[in-house]
Motif scaffolding. Structure first.
Motif, mmCIF file in Angstrom:
data_model
loop_
_atom_site.group_PDB
_atom_site.id
_atom_site.type_symbol
_atom_site.label_atom_id
_atom_site.label_comp_id
_atom_site.label_asym_id
_atom_site.label_seq_id
_atom_site.Cartn_x
_atom_site.Cartn_y
_atom_site.Cartn_z
ATOM 1 N N GLU A 263 0.739 -1.072 0.068
ATOM 2 C CA GLU A 263 -0.199 0.065 -0.212
ATOM 3 C C GLU A 263 1.319 1.352 0.280
ATOM 4 O OE1 GLU A 263 -3.216 0.373 2.874
ATOM 5 O OE2 GLU A 263 -3.438 -1.877 2.613
ATOM 6 N N VAL A 264 1.949 1.378 1.104
ATOM 7 C CA VAL A 264 3.476 2.755 1.255
ATOM 8 C C VAL A 264 3.635 2.899 0.064
ATOM 9 C CG1 VAL A 264 5.146 3.352 2.436
ATOM 10 C CG2 VAL A 264 2.801 1.940 3.922
ATOM 11 N N GLU B 175 15.729 9.878 -0.748
ATOM 12 C CA GLU B 175 14.784 10.578 -0.272
ATOM 13 C C GLU B 175 13.173 9.058 0.282
ATOM 14 O OE1 GLU B 175 13.740 13.224 0.729
ATOM 15 O OE2 GLU B 175 15.976 14.099 0.466
ATOM 16 N N PHE B 176 13.635 8.456 -0.419
ATOM 17 C CA PHE B 176 12.311 7.330 -0.310
ATOM 18 C C PHE B 176 12.391 6.613 1.253
ATOM 19 C CE2 PHE B 176 11.614 3.196 -0.469
ATOM 20 C CZ PHE B 176 10.151 2.356 -0.292
ATOM 21 N N GLU C 114 9.384 8.230 7.400
ATOM 22 C CA GLU C 114 8.799 8.637 8.476
ATOM 23 C C GLU C 114 7.376 8.251 8.529
ATOM 24 O OE1 GLU C 114 7.097 12.676 6.815
ATOM 25 O OE2 GLU C 114 8.687 12.931 7.453
ATOM 26 N N THR C 115 7.000 7.519 6.724
ATOM 27 C CA THR C 115 5.798 7.301 6.344
ATOM 28 C C THR C 115 5.477 5.408 7.364
ATOM 29 O OG1 THR C 115 6.272 7.853 4.551
ATOM 30 C CG2 THR C 115 4.252 6.155 4.626
ATOM 31 N N ASP D 296 12.841 3.081 15.320
ATOM 32 C CA ASP D 296 14.027 1.799 14.867
ATOM 33 C C ASP D 296 15.316 2.580 14.766
ATOM 34 O OD1 ASP D 296 12.062 -0.024 15.656
ATOM 35 O OD2 ASP D 296 11.764 -0.409 13.602
ATOM 36 N N ALA D 297 15.301 3.797 13.480
ATOM 37 C CA ALA D 297 15.834 4.347 12.715
ATOM 38 C C ALA D 297 17.712 4.939 14.449
ATOM 39 C CB ALA D 297 15.597 4.944 11.774
ATOM 40 N N GLU D 298 16.621 5.608 14.966
ATOM 41 C CA GLU D 298 17.167 5.968 15.659
ATOM 42 C C GLU D 298 18.670 5.652 16.512
ATOM 43 O OE1 GLU D 298 14.532 8.543 17.610
ATOM 44 O OE2 GLU D 298 15.267 10.265 16.470
ATOM 45 N N GLU D 299 16.905 4.399 17.250
ATOM 46 C CA GLU D 299 17.651 3.272 18.414
ATOM 47 C C GLU D 299 18.860 2.003 17.189
ATOM 48 O OE1 GLU D 299 14.584 1.280 20.555
ATOM 49 O OE2 GLU D 299 14.216 3.952 20.809
ATOM 50 N N GLY D 300 19.065 1.680 16.294
ATOM 51 C CA GLY D 300 19.137 0.719 15.503
ATOM 52 C C GLY D 300 18.574 -0.564 15.458
#
Length: 188
Positions: free
Chosen positions: A104-105, A160-161, A167-168, A174-178
């Motif tokens: 969907e995304v 950008e994707f 973000e979407t 998850d990205a910040e905590e690894g």
């Protein structure tokens, strides 16, 4: 054939110093440059001028690695049918149970953007990964400026994707905590 640094589009960031307008090939002022048939050396020059690190893999393709994805620059086909492909393999694994939501995304992304067109690949172990791709027929030659601006745009759109997907899907935590990188956490 070399890439004129002033022909690399600037999509934000520091403004570039403008070089004198150069039309045509040296010695032929005012005449448009003829088509070129891009090759791996031209792509290497472009990546160097973009200050991107790259490697040549065992198949001979150029790859630019990022933390969560790899972008490949590939030439396929023969003579007049040769295609230049910029293909990005996003390394963040998703479970098979998330595939419907992912579709969907990425359908939304594909409807709203020109590139990269993104699709999923399900591995034998059930993990789902995404792949983005843009292609250009180059066998009969292309304008150098078109090749350079398209390649730069495709690379930036691939980056950008990944940002858009984080973000979407709410993967910022998850990205910040690894987490979400396919590695088990220290906590168990």
């Amino acid at each position: 054939m070399s890439v004129d640094p002033s022909s690399i589009p600037n999509f934000g960031g520091q403004p570039k110093k403008q070089a004198p307008a150069q039309q045509g090939q040296p010695g032929q002022p005012g005449k448009p440059a003829g088509p070129v048939i891009p090759d791996q050396n031209l792509v290497k020059q472009l990546l160097e001028q973009m200050k991107l690190k790259f490697v040549v893999d065992k198949e001979g393709d150029l790859a630019a690695p990022w933390e969560k994805f790899r972008t490949y620059f590939m030439f396929r086909g023969e003579k007049e049918q040769q295609i230049f492909s910029v293909r990005t393999f996003y390394d963040r694994p998703h479970g098979i149970e998330d595939k419907a939501r992912l579709l969907e995304v990425i359908d939304d992304w594909n409807r709203r953007t020109l590139w990269p067109k993104v699709y999923t690949h399900t591995n034998d172990d059930g993990t789902v990964r995404m792949i983005g791709e843009a292609q250009m027929l180059i066998g009969t030659g292309v304008a150098l400026e078109h090749f350079v601006s398209s390649t730069v745009s495709w690379v930036r759109a691939s980056i950008e994707f990944d940002k858009w997907l984080v973000e979407t899907l709410g993967l910022t935590k998850d990205a910040e905590e690894g987490a979400g990188d396919g590695k088990p956490s220290e906590d168990g």
